[in-house]
Design a protein around this motif. Structure first.
Motif, PDB file in Angstrom:
ATOM      1  N   PRO A 153       2.733  -7.258  -1.446  1.00 37.63           N
ATOM      2  CA  PRO A 153       2.190  -6.385  -0.391  1.00 37.63           C
ATOM      3  C   PRO A 153       3.037  -6.380   0.873  1.00 37.63           C
ATOM      4  O   PRO A 153       3.074  -5.378   1.591  1.00 37.63           O
ATOM      5  N   VAL A 154       3.739  -7.469   1.137  1.00 38.10           N
ATOM      6  CA  VAL A 154       4.644  -7.502   2.295  1.00 38.10           C
ATOM      7  C   VAL A 154       5.776  -6.507   2.091  1.00 38.10           C
ATOM      8  O   VAL A 154       6.128  -5.742   3.000  1.00 38.10           O
ATOM      9  N   TYR A 155       6.353  -6.480   0.894  1.00 40.63           N
ATOM     10  CA  TYR A 155       7.457  -5.565   0.624  1.00 40.63           C
ATOM     11  C   TYR A 155       6.989  -4.111   0.618  1.00 40.63           C
ATOM     12  O   TYR A 155       7.758  -3.204   0.984  1.00 40.63           O
ATOM     13  N   ARG A 156       5.757  -3.875   0.200  1.00 36.55           N
ATOM     14  CA  ARG A 156       5.232  -2.505   0.252  1.00 36.55           C
ATOM     15  C   ARG A 156       5.181  -2.019   1.703  1.00 36.55           C
ATOM     16  O   ARG A 156       5.544  -0.883   2.002  1.00 36.55           O
ATOM     17  N   ARG A 157       4.753  -2.883   2.596  1.00 37.75           N
ATOM     18  CA  ARG A 157       4.696  -2.521   4.014  1.00 37.75           C
ATOM     19  C   ARG A 157       6.098  -2.401   4.606  1.00 37.75           C
ATOM     20  O   ARG A 157       6.363  -1.533   5.447  1.00 37.75           O
ATOM     21  N   ILE A 158       7.014  -3.250   4.168  1.00 41.37           N
ATOM     22  CA  ILE A 158       8.396  -3.192   4.653  1.00 41.37           C
ATOM     23  C   ILE A 158       9.042  -1.869   4.277  1.00 41.37           C
ATOM     24  O   ILE A 158       9.774  -1.263   5.068  1.00 41.37           O
ATOM     25  N   GLU A 159       8.799  -1.391   3.063  1.00 41.74           N
ATOM     26  CA  GLU A 159       9.364  -0.115   2.618  1.00 41.74           C
ATOM     27  C   GLU A 159       8.932   1.036   3.526  1.00 41.74           C
ATOM     28  O   GLU A 159       9.669   2.006   3.715  1.00 41.74           O
ATOM     29  N   LYS A 160       7.752   0.937   4.112  1.00 44.17           N
ATOM     30  CA  LYS A 160       7.235   2.021   4.937  1.00 44.17           C
ATOM     31  C   LYS A 160       7.669   1.916   6.399  1.00 44.17           C
ATOM     32  O   LYS A 160       7.728   2.932   7.092  1.00 44.17           O
ATOM     33  N   THR A 161       7.959   0.737   6.882  1.00 47.45           N
ATOM     34  CA  THR A 161       8.172   0.541   8.327  1.00 47.45           C
ATOM     35  C   THR A 161       9.590   0.133   8.706  1.00 47.45           C
ATOM     36  O   THR A 161       9.996   0.356   9.848  1.00 47.45           O
ATOM     37  N   PHE A 162      10.353  -0.453   7.804  1.00 45.50           N
ATOM     38  CA  PHE A 162      11.678  -0.944   8.156  1.00 45.50           C
ATOM     39  C   PHE A 162      12.717   0.173   8.040  1.00 45.50           C
ATOM     40  O   PHE A 162      12.612   1.050   7.182  1.00 45.50           O
ATOM     41  N   GLN A 163      13.715   0.117   8.910  1.00 46.86           N
ATOM     42  CA  GLN A 163      14.886   0.948   8.737  1.00 46.86           C
ATOM     43  C   GLN A 163      15.771   0.336   7.650  1.00 46.86           C
ATOM     44  O   GLN A 163      15.652  -0.850   7.312  1.00 46.86           O
ATOM     45  N   GLU A 164      16.669   1.162   7.099  1.00 47.27           N
ATOM     46  CA  GLU A 164      17.485   0.697   5.986  1.00 47.27           C
ATOM     47  C   GLU A 164      18.320  -0.524   6.369  1.00 47.27           C
ATOM     48  O   GLU A 164      18.459  -1.458   5.583  1.00 47.27           O
ATOM     49  N   LYS A 165      18.866  -0.520   7.570  1.00 49.30           N
ATOM     50  CA  LYS A 165      19.701  -1.641   7.999  1.00 49.30           C
ATOM     51  C   LYS A 165      18.895  -2.922   8.119  1.00 49.30           C
ATOM     52  O   LYS A 165      19.411  -4.029   7.884  1.00 49.30           O
ATOM     53  N   GLU A 166      17.623  -2.799   8.469  1.00 47.69           N
ATOM     54  CA  GLU A 166      16.784  -3.975   8.678  1.00 47.69           C
ATOM     55  C   GLU A 166      16.370  -4.641   7.373  1.00 47.69           C
ATOM     56  O   GLU A 166      15.871  -5.769   7.380  1.00 47.69           O
ATOM     57  N   LEU A 213      -5.923   4.225  -6.200  1.00 47.77           N
ATOM     58  CA  LEU A 213      -5.977   4.529  -4.779  1.00 47.77           C
ATOM     59  C   LEU A 213      -5.897   3.227  -3.977  1.00 47.77           C
ATOM     60  O   LEU A 213      -6.282   2.162  -4.457  1.00 47.77           O
ATOM     61  N   GLU A 214      -5.377   3.336  -2.764  1.00 49.59           N
ATOM     62  CA  GLU A 214      -5.185   2.184  -1.877  1.00 49.59           C
ATOM     63  C   GLU A 214      -4.442   1.049  -2.607  1.00 49.59           C
ATOM     64  O   GLU A 214      -4.932  -0.078  -2.726  1.00 49.59           O
ATOM     65  N   PRO A 215      -3.248   1.333  -3.124  1.00 47.34           N
ATOM     66  CA  PRO A 215      -2.517   0.301  -3.881  1.00 47.34           C
ATOM     67  C   PRO A 215      -2.063  -0.872  -3.015  1.00 47.34           C
ATOM     68  O   PRO A 215      -1.672  -1.913  -3.554  1.00 47.34           O
ATOM     69  N   GLN A 216      -2.108  -0.709  -1.686  1.00 42.54           N
ATOM     70  CA  GLN A 216      -1.687  -1.795  -0.821  1.00 42.54           C
ATOM     71  C   GLN A 216      -2.701  -2.928  -0.765  1.00 42.54           C
ATOM     72  O   GLN A 216      -2.399  -4.017  -0.259  1.00 42.54           O
ATOM     73  N   PHE A 217      -3.913  -2.704  -1.283  1.00 41.51           N
ATOM     74  CA  PHE A 217      -4.963  -3.718  -1.234  1.00 41.51           C
ATOM     75  C   PHE A 217      -5.179  -4.314  -2.626  1.00 41.51           C
ATOM     76  O   PHE A 217      -5.409  -3.598  -3.602  1.00 41.51           O
ATOM     77  N   ASP A 218      -5.099  -5.632  -2.708  1.00 38.50           N
ATOM     78  CA  ASP A 218      -5.477  -6.378  -3.919  1.00 38.50           C
ATOM     79  C   ASP A 218      -4.819  -5.831  -5.180  1.00 38.50           C
ATOM     80  O   ASP A 218      -5.474  -5.591  -6.207  1.00 38.50           O
ATOM     81  N   SER A 219      -3.521  -5.617  -5.130  1.00 38.35           N
ATOM     82  CA  SER A 219      -2.826  -5.087  -6.304  1.00 38.35           C
ATOM     83  C   SER A 219      -2.876  -6.065  -7.473  1.00 38.35           C
ATOM     84  O   SER A 219      -2.911  -5.646  -8.643  1.00 38.35           O
ATOM     85  N   ILE A 220      -2.888  -7.367  -7.192  1.00 36.35           N
ATOM     86  CA  ILE A 220      -2.936  -8.355  -8.274  1.00 36.35           C
ATOM     87  C   ILE A 220      -4.235  -8.212  -9.061  1.00 36.35           C
ATOM     88  O   ILE A 220      -4.247  -8.195 -10.292  1.00 36.35           O
TER      89      ILE A 220
END
Length: 441
Positions: A328-341, A56-63
């Motif tokens: 974690p940056v890429y995890r957030r990007i997958e959720k918020t960025f449009q495909e072109k971005e 659960l909450e994989p966006q936090f402290d995945s390492i």
């Protein structure tokens, strides 16, 4: 104590051990407690989710979560009793004292820790590294700036040869119109007729280049044929030019690929507001990294430190480079960025470090056992499976279609600069004409 008969002596030593490898003979620690120090920096809720391994909450402290899952499996292989403690920093030396996870290892509170980069040479005095468990990269992540930000896009649609050809044709057309209008002036006179001067011929040619009309025009067929052909050719060139400008306004550049280029760029430099970013920049003394450090954390004023959500949003808006562990940056990007971005994302490495490794206390008796066990877990594919579950790779650009993007002032900066340059040239011409008229008339 557990004794193993090595062999017996019968003139020569007869080795009766089943295995000569140290790991094979001592891999069963018979329930001895081994302690792992887990570094958490994103959320305190990790202290609850990490022991449960509930993903659960994989966006936090995945390492930290990946390291704990694999190390706990290693403890089972070694028949050890797992124990964990938490630290909020990897560990840095300040005033001769270690902090965080490195201090836990140095003082014997823990037997091994969470993956960390082999970037601080002083750590080698107190810890030894075993194997890579949870791969991660520390980078500057940003979107490449628009092409108009780094170059004058109004000169790019045509090659240098085409521009030279246009200038040569303009000069030839001006000369031809001048000769034609000088002859035409001796045959017919009209208020809208060119007066046979070079300036009038040049004015008509410049009007054609700008796809604008002119009140002055030739009256004879020969002059009108020249003007018609000139306007027709430039109309086709203008269509090709306009089509290229539209593409260039949407195109990203590839101007920033090295740390030096990033330091000299106009991008806003910032870092994730976590512990390591307040220490790692001060470890380097070379001019490029010092320059970056001063831009992120100036001596006067507020430092450029943001949390993951705000940092990624600023990356999306553009002209912003964010230093963080990229997963974690890429995890957030997958959720918020449009495909072109996602298509113009770029990474630049600051630390130039090796892969992160699990540290253990220097001269630990469990060093060989842990090293071999972790390598076996890695070679079996279990590590790769856990990493794929909890980490997000760099987003793939899957969209090739053009997306709408508003044109900003910086995109038309070169065109706007043309206006004050023209006004300055007109003012200079006015002054020159006034001086000439005052002196000779």
């Amino acid at each position: 104590m557990s004794y193993t008969l090595r062999g017996y002596y019968n003139g020569t030593l007869v080795d009766t051990r089943a295995h000569r490898a140290l790991f094979q003979r001592r891999r069963d620690v018979m329930g001895h407690t081994l302690t792992m120090s887990n570094v958490i920096q994103d959320s305190n809720t990790t202290q609850y989710h990490l022991p449960l391994e509930d993903r659960l909450e994989p966006q936090f402290d995945s390492i930290a979560k990946i390291c704990w899952m694999e190390v706990r499996l290693a403890f089972k292989i070694l028949n050890a009793t797992p124990r964990h403690i938490f630290s909020h920093r990897w560990g840095y030396k300040q005033n001769g004292q270690w902090s965080g996870m490195i201090n836990d290892l140095h003082t014997g509170k823990a037997d091994l820790g969470t993956n960390c980069l082999v970037s601080d040479k002083e750590r080698l005095d107190v810890v030894t590294y075993t194997d890579m468990v949870a791969p991660f990269r520390v980078r500057f992540v940003f979107r490449q700036p628009p092409l108009s930000y780094v170059t004058n896009i109004y000169s790019l649609p045509f090659s240098k040869g085409v521009w030279v050809a246009i200038v040569v044709c303009a000069v030839i057309s001006t000369a031809a119109l001048f000769v034609e209008t000088r002859w035409e002036k001796t045959v017919v006179r009209s208020p809208s007729q060119l007066d046979g001067s070079v300036s009038d011929a040049m004015l008509l040619v410049m009007s054609a280049i700008g796809q604008q009309g002119c009140v002055l025009e030739p009256r004879k067929l020969s002059g009108r044929v020249m003007v018609f052909l000139w306007f027709a050719v430039l109309m086709l060139l203008a269509a090709a030019y306009s089509a290229n400008i539209v593409v260039l306004l949407q195109a990203p550049s590839s101007s920033i690929r090295t740390l030096a280029q990033l330091a000299d760029s106009g991008l806003t430099l910032a870092a994730n507001d976590v512990d390591y970013n307040h220490f790692v920049f001060s470890l380097y003394k070379d001019p490029v990294r010092v320059k970056i450090y001063k831009r992120i954390d100036p001596e006067k004023g507020k430092g450029q430190f943001y949390d993951i959500n705000e940092g990624v949003e600023r990356i999306r808006q553009g002209l912003f480079a964010f230093h963080s562990i990229v997963e974690p940056v890429y995890r957030r990007i997958e959720k918020t960025f449009q495909e072109k971005e996602k298509c113009d994302l770029q990474e630049v490495d600051l630390v130039n470090g090796f892969d992160p490794f699990i540290p253990v206390k220097k001269d630990s008796p469990y060093l060989e056992l842990l090293r071999v066990t972790l390598k076996r877990i890695r070679e079996s594919g279990i590590q790769n499976c856990i990493v794929r579950r909890l980490q997000v790779r760099r987003p793939v650009c899957e969209s090739t279609s053009a997306a709408f993007s508003s044109v900003r002032l910086r995109d038309i900066r070169a065109a706007l600069l043309l206006l004050p340059c023209g006004l300055a040239a007109a003012l200079a011409a006015l002054i020159a004409e006034r001086v000439y008229r005052h002196r000779y008339f």
